[in-house]
Write a protein that holds these residues in place. Sequence first.
Motif, short mmCIF file in Angstrom:
data_model
loop_
_atom_site.label_atom_id
_atom_site.label_comp_id
_atom_site.label_asym_id
_atom_site.label_seq_id
_atom_site.Cartn_x
_atom_site.Cartn_y
_atom_site.Cartn_z
N GLY A 173 -3.73 9.31 -6.05
CA GLY A 173 -4.67 8.16 -5.76
C GLY A 173 -4.44 7.91 -4.21
O GLY A 173 -4.91 6.74 -3.71
N TYR A 174 -3.61 8.84 -3.47
CA TYR A 174 -3.15 8.60 -2.26
C TYR A 174 -4.23 8.17 -1.37
O TYR A 174 -4.04 6.80 -0.62
N LYS A 175 -5.05 8.73 -1.17
CA LYS A 175 -6.09 8.71 -0.23
C LYS A 175 -6.85 7.23 -0.42
O LYS A 175 -7.05 6.28 0.46
N THR A 176 -7.29 6.98 -1.67
CA THR A 176 -7.90 5.95 -2.19
C THR A 176 -7.21 4.79 -2.08
O THR A 176 -7.56 3.68 -1.42
N ILE A 177 -5.82 4.90 -2.23
CA ILE A 177 -5.02 3.55 -2.21
C ILE A 177 -4.87 3.23 -0.78
O ILE A 177 -5.04 2.24 -0.20
N TRP A 178 -4.79 4.10 0.21
CA TRP A 178 -4.70 4.01 1.68
C TRP A 178 -6.09 3.27 1.91
O TRP A 178 -5.92 2.40 2.90
N THR A 183 0.90 -1.08 -0.06
CA THR A 183 0.26 0.04 -0.08
C THR A 183 0.83 1.14 0.06
O THR A 183 0.51 2.18 -0.71
N TRP A 184 1.91 1.18 0.82
CA TRP A 184 2.77 2.34 0.89
C TRP A 184 3.35 2.55 -0.39
O TRP A 184 3.60 3.95 -1.00
N VAL A 185 3.71 1.52 -1.24
CA VAL A 185 4.63 1.71 -2.34
C VAL A 185 3.47 2.31 -3.61
O VAL A 185 3.79 3.04 -4.16
N ALA A 186 2.49 1.65 -3.45
CA ALA A 186 1.55 2.05 -4.28
C ALA A 186 0.87 3.59 -4.33
O ALA A 186 0.83 4.22 -5.15
N ALA A 187 0.80 3.83 -2.90
CA ALA A 187 0.44 5.33 -2.81
C ALA A 187 1.61 6.13 -3.04
O ALA A 187 1.31 7.45 -3.57
N TRP A 188 3.00 5.92 -2.96
CA TRP A 188 4.06 6.64 -3.25
C TRP A 188 4.11 6.81 -4.74
O TRP A 188 4.44 7.93 -5.36
N ALA A 189 3.99 5.66 -5.45
CA ALA A 189 4.10 5.70 -6.91
C ALA A 189 2.77 6.50 -7.52
O ALA A 189 3.16 6.82 -8.69
#
Length: 66
Positions: A32-37, A22-28
């Motif tokens: 979409g930071y909030k949705t990814i988290w 999740t952290w890597v996806a939000a960083w990349a």
Amino acid sequence: MARTTVELLYLVGGLVAAAALTWVAAWAYPLGYKTIWWCGAGAMVASVLMSIGPLRRARAIDRRQN
């Protein structure tokens, strides 16, 4: 106690992996930071809920063996 410990280690490992992904996806993808988290949190909650049954079975087996 051994089976219960193994199940707990699997749970912790799954939660660590979900948090890392999740952290890597939000960083990349910062847009979409909030949705990814939120999705990652949902996956972590699902992991905990799905581990309740195996944990209960492992604990019951450990109790019978002692």
